[in-house]
Design a protein around this motif. Structure first.
Motif, mmCIF file in Angstrom:
data_model
loop_
_atom_site.group_PDB
_atom_site.id
_atom_site.type_symbol
_atom_site.label_atom_id
_atom_site.label_comp_id
_atom_site.label_asym_id
_atom_site.label_seq_id
_atom_site.Cartn_x
_atom_site.Cartn_y
_atom_site.Cartn_z
ATOM 1 N N THR A 88 55.305 13.863 16.123
ATOM 2 C CA THR A 88 54.219 14.639 16.708
ATOM 3 C C THR A 88 53.743 15.709 15.738
ATOM 4 O OG1 THR A 88 55.219 14.283 18.885
ATOM 5 C CG2 THR A 88 53.528 15.975 18.734
ATOM 6 N N LYS A 264 61.180 7.127 20.394
ATOM 7 C CA LYS A 264 59.773 7.506 20.479
ATOM 8 C C LYS A 264 59.423 8.085 21.845
ATOM 9 C CE LYS A 264 55.117 5.739 19.598
ATOM 10 N NZ LYS A 264 54.313 4.563 19.205
ATOM 11 N N THR A 265 59.833 7.418 22.935
ATOM 12 C CA THR A 265 59.560 7.894 24.292
ATOM 13 C C THR A 265 60.819 7.751 25.129
ATOM 14 O OG1 THR A 265 58.886 5.730 25.164
ATOM 15 C CG2 THR A 265 57.187 7.056 24.080
ATOM 16 N N ASP A 266 60.790 8.300 26.356
ATOM 17 C CA ASP A 266 61.948 8.163 27.250
ATOM 18 C C ASP A 266 62.222 6.697 27.569
ATOM 19 O OD1 ASP A 266 62.268 10.893 27.301
ATOM 20 O OD2 ASP A 266 61.106 11.184 29.143
ATOM 21 N N LYS A 267 61.146 5.916 27.724
ATOM 22 C CA LYS A 267 61.301 4.491 28.024
ATOM 23 C C LYS A 267 61.901 3.715 26.847
ATOM 24 C CE LYS A 267 59.545 3.844 32.210
ATOM 25 N NZ LYS A 267 60.263 3.125 33.307
ATOM 26 N N SER A 268 61.875 4.334 25.666
ATOM 27 C CA SER A 268 62.418 3.654 24.488
ATOM 28 C C SER A 268 63.936 3.565 24.534
ATOM 29 C CB SER A 268 61.966 4.375 23.210
ATOM 30 O OG SER A 268 60.564 4.323 23.084
ATOM 31 N N ALA A 364 55.887 3.057 27.399
ATOM 32 C CA ALA A 364 55.926 4.113 28.405
ATOM 33 C C ALA A 364 55.384 3.628 29.747
ATOM 34 C CB ALA A 364 55.145 5.336 27.927
#
Length: 394
Positions: A88, A264-268, A364
């Motif tokens: 980011t 990268k994301t929580d879903k990752s 995500a």
């Protein structure tokens, strides 16, 4: 305060004074400065200037420049990057460097008004509205996210306002144009099952017992079998792979050869099952890796895909090999990410539900998965019509 005359070795005269400026408001210490000039008059002028600058700077020598917009932007950015992920930070740095600072960086912060900002935003919109002529990417300086660029400017001015550096925020009177922009066609690069067969047959015929060949064979096989992002694969440890269940646990990624503790994301964060062929290839790579590092005097490695010395692999260094091998196979240059797209394409045409694909890829949302891959369902669309015809006997 005494101004003394000195004669240098070359015979020229200089005038020097040890000037007491006062007590530093930040440190509480006395501040002195040595002033040197070619004449007594010039020395007096420099003394007066030093005293005035000390007073003007708030009676401190630790000057913080807050005159230009760029100075305030950097103060804001230093605080911003403390609470976000490295990727980011990279994105924000790019937006600052390519759009915000070129437009406003040299302005004095207190001279920026709503008219200046409106002209800048309008120009960003005009640049973004230029015809793409079929291009897949917008050129630098013509990004479509001018609303985001202006939002960054707003945040910087709010920061300046909170620090008391400006009296008001000129952004409040700016109108961000609403315009429908031409969208870039996002071409998803992937390999078909037939193309993947050609590729793996080619690398399977490469000389064995070479570190790069063995590493790339294992890495590419895992990528296409799991749909992992390249950064996720490079961050894997052997403890993340369960050969008995054929599962890979994803919980981290890499950025510029540095492992990040979060993906990268929580879903990752996910566990992905892989096929038996991929398990077999990884077992072979584990054995080869152990022998290799033992031969150079190093023990068992924690990382699944380390570089030759056991450090975190910078996968960019592997890209030339991938380019060379794809070219040798006369296949499209899909990059490492193309194996992830290939994985999704194969699953779609095997009638695997979008929800399952989303979970495997670590997206995500399911919308992201559908937006990215729905156009790859050409085979399924044909199957749907064939199924309809088979039951439409009315």
């Amino acid at each position: 305060m005494n101004i003394k005359e000195y004669t240098k070795k070359d015979g020229t005269k200089v005038y020097r004074a040890n000037v007491y400026l006062g007590v530093d408001s930040l440190t509480g210490k006395q501040v002195r400065k040595v002033i040197t000039a070619k004449s007594e008059k010039m020395c007096n002028t420099k003394i007066s200037r030093a005293i005035n600058e000390f007073e003007k700077n708030g009676q401190t020598v630790r000057k913080v420049s807050v005159d230009d917009f760029k100075d305030i932007a950097m103060l804001w950015f230093d605080s911003y990057k403390l609470g976000v992920k490295p990727r980011t930070v990279q994105i924000m740095q790019t937006r600052l460097n390519n759009y915000v600072l070129p437009a406003l960086g040299e302005y004095r912060i207190d001279k920026v008004n709503s008219i200046i900002l409106q002209q800048i935003v309008n120009q960003w919109m005009i640049n973004a509205s230029q015809p793409l002529n079929g291009a897949y990417h917008r050129p630098k300086g013509k990004g479509k996210d001018f609303k985001i660029y202006f939002n960054i400017v707003e945040r910087i001015f709010k920061h300046a306002l909170s620090l008391g550096l400006v009296k008001d925020n000129p952004c409040v009177n700016v109108i961000v144009p609403k315009v429908r922009l031409e969208s870039t066609e996002k071409k998803v690069k992937y390999l078909t099952a037939e193309q993947l067969k050609i590729f793996f047959e080619y690398i399977g015929a490469l000389p064995k017992e070479k570190y790069t060949n063995e590493l790339m064979t294992g890495l590419c096989r895992l990528l296409v079998a799991s749909g992992l992002r390249i950064g996720e694969a490079v961050a894997l440890s052997w403890s993340d792979i369960d050969f008995k269940t054929g599962s890979v646990s994803v919980s981290k990624t890499t950025l510029r050869a540095v492992i990040q503790s979060t993906p990268k994301t929580d879903k990752s964060n996910r566990i992905v099952l892989i096929d038996s062929k991929a398990v077999e290839v990884l077992k072979h790579w584990e054995l080869f890796q152990a022998k290799y590092f033992m031969s150079i005097g190093k023990g068992k490695q924690e990382l699944v895909f380390p570089n030759r010395t056991g450090g975190v692999l910078d996968y960019q260094t592997m890209r030339p090999f991938l380019i060379k091998w794809l070219r040798a196979c006369q296949l499209p240059q899909v990059g490492f990410h193309g194996f992830r797209h290939s994985h999704a394409s194969l699953l779609l045409n095997a009638d695997v539900p979008y929800k399952e694909i989303q979970e495997r890829l670590g997206h995500a949302s399911i919308k992201m998965t559908m937006d990215t891959y729905s156009h790859l369902e050409s085979d399924n669309k044909i199957k749907a019509v064939e199924r309809f015809e088979s039951i439409a006997n009315f």
